[in-house]
Structures are given as structure tokens and as C-alpha cells.
Motif scaffolding. Sequence first.
Motif, PDB file in Angstrom:
ATOM      1  N   LEU A 159     -45.293 -22.896  86.215  1.00 14.18           N
ATOM      2  CA  LEU A 159     -45.651 -22.634  84.828  1.00 14.18           C
ATOM      3  C   LEU A 159     -47.130 -22.283  84.737  1.00 14.18           C
ATOM      4  O   LEU A 159     -47.963 -22.894  85.413  1.00 14.18           O
ATOM      5  CB  LEU A 159     -45.352 -23.870  83.973  1.00 14.18           C
ATOM      6  CG  LEU A 159     -45.728 -23.783  82.485  1.00 14.18           C
ATOM      7  CD1 LEU A 159     -44.938 -22.680  81.789  1.00 14.18           C
ATOM      8  CD2 LEU A 159     -45.510 -25.129  81.801  1.00 14.18           C
ATOM      9  N   PHE A 160     -47.453 -21.298  83.884  1.00 13.74           N
ATOM     10  CA  PHE A 160     -48.838 -20.883  83.666  1.00 13.74           C
ATOM     11  C   PHE A 160     -49.236 -21.127  82.217  1.00 13.74           C
ATOM     12  O   PHE A 160     -48.391 -21.089  81.311  1.00 13.74           O
ATOM     13  CB  PHE A 160     -49.003 -19.393  83.996  1.00 13.74           C
ATOM     14  CG  PHE A 160     -48.933 -19.087  85.462  1.00 13.74           C
ATOM     15  CD1 PHE A 160     -50.087 -19.005  86.226  1.00 13.74           C
ATOM     16  CD2 PHE A 160     -47.703 -18.889  86.075  1.00 13.74           C
ATOM     17  CE1 PHE A 160     -50.008 -18.730  87.580  1.00 13.74           C
ATOM     18  CE2 PHE A 160     -47.626 -18.616  87.428  1.00 13.74           C
ATOM     19  CZ  PHE A 160     -48.783 -18.540  88.186  1.00 13.74           C
ATOM     20  N   PRO A 161     -50.530 -21.361  81.966  1.00  9.54           N
ATOM     21  CA  PRO A 161     -50.994 -21.552  80.587  1.00  9.54           C
ATOM     22  C   PRO A 161     -50.612 -20.371  79.698  1.00  9.54           C
ATOM     23  O   PRO A 161     -50.741 -19.213  80.091  1.00  9.54           O
ATOM     24  CB  PRO A 161     -52.521 -21.653  80.739  1.00  9.54           C
ATOM     25  CG  PRO A 161     -52.723 -22.171  82.133  1.00  9.54           C
ATOM     26  CD  PRO A 161     -51.622 -21.543  82.950  1.00  9.54           C
ATOM     27  N   ARG A 205     -52.411 -26.572  80.042  1.00  9.56           N
ATOM     28  CA  ARG A 205     -53.598 -26.873  80.862  1.00  9.56           C
ATOM     29  C   ARG A 205     -53.214 -27.059  82.326  1.00  9.56           C
ATOM     30  O   ARG A 205     -52.203 -27.679  82.635  1.00  9.56           O
ATOM     31  CB  ARG A 205     -54.281 -28.155  80.375  1.00  9.56           C
ATOM     32  CG  ARG A 205     -54.813 -28.092  78.967  1.00  9.56           C
ATOM     33  CD  ARG A 205     -55.557 -29.376  78.612  1.00  9.56           C
ATOM     34  NE  ARG A 205     -54.632 -30.480  78.326  1.00  9.56           N
ATOM     35  CZ  ARG A 205     -55.022 -31.714  78.029  1.00  9.56           C
ATOM     36  NH1 ARG A 205     -56.307 -32.018  78.028  1.00  9.56           N
ATOM     37  NH2 ARG A 205     -54.128 -32.656  77.766  1.00  9.56           N
ATOM     38  N   ARG A 206     -54.038 -26.536  83.211  1.00 13.16           N
ATOM     39  CA  ARG A 206     -53.810 -26.729  84.648  1.00 13.16           C
ATOM     40  C   ARG A 206     -54.376 -28.085  85.076  1.00 13.16           C
ATOM     41  O   ARG A 206     -55.356 -28.572  84.529  1.00 13.16           O
ATOM     42  CB  ARG A 206     -54.481 -25.627  85.458  1.00 13.16           C
ATOM     43  CG  ARG A 206     -53.949 -24.233  85.185  1.00 13.16           C
ATOM     44  CD  ARG A 206     -54.638 -23.191  86.068  1.00 13.16           C
ATOM     45  NE  ARG A 206     -56.077 -23.344  86.022  1.00 13.16           N
ATOM     46  CZ  ARG A 206     -56.858 -23.525  87.094  1.00 13.16           C
ATOM     47  NH1 ARG A 206     -56.335 -23.554  88.308  1.00 13.16           N
ATOM     48  NH2 ARG A 206     -58.156 -23.652  86.954  1.00 13.16           N
ATOM     49  N   ARG A 225     -50.136 -20.192  94.584  1.00  7.10           N
ATOM     50  CA  ARG A 225     -51.502 -19.870  95.016  1.00  7.10           C
ATOM     51  C   ARG A 225     -52.328 -19.306  93.869  1.00  7.10           C
ATOM     52  O   ARG A 225     -53.511 -19.627  93.727  1.00  7.10           O
ATOM     53  CB  ARG A 225     -51.455 -18.884  96.189  1.00  7.10           C
ATOM     54  CG  ARG A 225     -51.113 -19.527  97.522  1.00  7.10           C
ATOM     55  CD  ARG A 225     -51.298 -18.571  98.672  1.00  7.10           C
ATOM     56  NE  ARG A 225     -50.244 -17.550  98.704  1.00  7.10           N
ATOM     57  CZ  ARG A 225     -49.104 -17.689  99.370  1.00  7.10           C
ATOM     58  NH1 ARG A 225     -48.866 -18.806 100.056  1.00  7.10           N
ATOM     59  NH2 ARG A 225     -48.198 -16.727  99.374  1.00  7.10           N
ATOM     60  N   LEU A 226     -51.710 -18.480  93.029  1.00  9.36           N
ATOM     61  CA  LEU A 226     -52.427 -17.921  91.882  1.00  9.36           C
ATOM     62  C   LEU A 226     -52.780 -19.009  90.869  1.00  9.36           C
ATOM     63  O   LEU A 226     -53.878 -19.021  90.308  1.00  9.36           O
ATOM     64  CB  LEU A 226     -51.583 -16.843  91.218  1.00  9.36           C
ATOM     65  CG  LEU A 226     -51.357 -15.569  92.038  1.00  9.36           C
ATOM     66  CD1 LEU A 226     -50.357 -14.657  91.338  1.00  9.36           C
ATOM     67  CD2 LEU A 226     -52.666 -14.829  92.296  1.00  9.36           C
ATOM     68  N   LEU A 227     -51.854 -19.926  90.630  1.00 11.42           N
ATOM     69  CA  LEU A 227     -52.120 -21.015  89.687  1.00 11.42           C
ATOM     70  C   LEU A 227     -53.292 -21.874  90.141  1.00 11.42           C
ATOM     71  O   LEU A 227     -54.069 -22.373  89.326  1.00 11.42           O
ATOM     72  CB  LEU A 227     -50.868 -21.882  89.524  1.00 11.42           C
ATOM     73  CG  LEU A 227     -50.993 -23.060  88.549  1.00 11.42           C
ATOM     74  CD1 LEU A 227     -51.112 -22.559  87.111  1.00 11.42           C
ATOM     75  CD2 LEU A 227     -49.803 -24.007  88.689  1.00 11.42           C
ATOM     76  N   ALA A 228     -53.429 -22.058  91.446  1.00 13.66           N
ATOM     77  CA  ALA A 228     -54.462 -22.944  91.978  1.00 13.66           C
ATOM     78  C   ALA A 228     -55.857 -22.328  91.972  1.00 13.66           C
ATOM     79  O   ALA A 228     -56.846 -23.034  92.204  1.00 13.66           O
ATOM     80  CB  ALA A 228     -54.088 -23.360  93.405  1.00 13.66           C
TER      81      ALA A 228
END
Length: 245
Positions: A30-32, A115-116, A200-203
Motif C-alpha cells: 500500500l502507498f500513501p 503514512r509510511r 523497494r519503492l515504498l522504502a
Amino acid sequence: MSRDTSTRRGRATLGRVTARLPVFPLGTVLFPGLVLPLHIFEERYRALVRHLVGLPEGAPREFGVVAIQAGWEVALGAGRAGGDVTLHEVGCTAELRQVTELADGGFDIVTVGRRRFRIAEVDEGTAPYLTAEVEWLPEPAATDEVADLLAARVISVFRQYLSLVRPDPQEISEQLPEDPTVLSHLVAATAALTVADRQRLLAIDDTAARLRAELRLLNRETALLRHVRAVPVPLNELAGPPAPN
């Protein structure tokens, strides 16, 4: 239950803003800002929804969504997440926006990524569902010129990508956000990437770095799609229904 072995369980969080969150392991990232509908059938997560619905007015109704790194087949077969399931370290909170209670006691819910966070420690025993001590990850308050330039390049390549995977990409292309951070999250969630690529993109904390990574991935995917379209399909593949996954 275990986390990504790249960090130690329960590591120190000195100087970091932390919180304790309910955690929902899923086979997706999941992304913001992205919408995530869920069907809740397992009792422990029914309890989570009831807990969130019962919070006082104005209290944040959110839980952490964390992608499963390994053991998904075990969790799916048992109808639960636990035991040998390994979670990725970085996740995103899901804010509860809509709840529909079903006749069997389950729920259909609609959530939006907010939020991440990075997991510091997982707790399997305090609540019926998983909870975790998490560190909030930074989000850029403003973007810079480099991110703006990269965003324009990502939009251009993403439109090329969409033209290969969607019958009518123009409608989607016109709705692409101009904000580089919002764009980076949308592209990461929309492109047909693996869970590992999305994770990897989320991090990545920096918007410009995330956009650079997406440019590489989009160029790779676009090249593959063009190659596949250029290869003739064998007639025997058209003779019957597609094989199951």
C-alpha cells in the motif's frame, strides 16, 4: 512471525517518533494516497475493525498494512497470518474510510493509504490481532527542482507504458498528478510491478530517488512489453483456453 532480517527485531528507536499500531499482513504493498478495499473474514481482523469503529469521534482510525515477504502460501492455506510468515520491514498505514457489515459478521471496508512506517518490533500476544511498534518515516514537505524534472520524465515514460497496457490510456494520462511525491506513489501502485519492486519503492524516503528508480523500472517494463508484442504468438496457444496460473 518474523520481519525482514535486514534489521534486528526490537532495535533502538532513540530520536525517532514511534507509535504502536495494529498490523494487517497482506500480499500487496500500500502507498500513501492510494485506495485499498478489503474483505474482512478472519475473526482477529473482524475484532480489529470493531475496535477501530468503536474509537471516539475524531480519533485516527488507521492500521498498518505490511506486505508479506515469505510464507504467504502457508498463511493463505491456514486462513491466517502467523507462524512462518515473514513481513517486510516498511509498511503504510491504512485509514478506515468506509465500513459495511455483512450478514456473516464479516466486513467490506474501504481504506486509503496515509503514512509510511518502519517496523521496530512485532507483538503477537497483546491483542487478538498483530500489533507493532513502528517508526514514522519522513515525507518531504516540499519537492526540489530535481524532483520536478524527474516527475516530467516519469510522466512521459509512464504514458508510453500505459499505451502498451491499456486500451485507452489517454483518460488515465490526463489525470496524472503534478506533485512529484504523489506521482511517485501513484506510478508505484499502478504499474504492473512485482511486490518486491513495489516494496523497494515504498522504502525509499527521497522523492527524487524514488522517481529515478521508477524511471529504470518503467523503461525495463516498456522494453519488455514492446518485445513481447513483436514476438508472434504460436497458433497452439490460441487453440484453447489459457492455462491456470
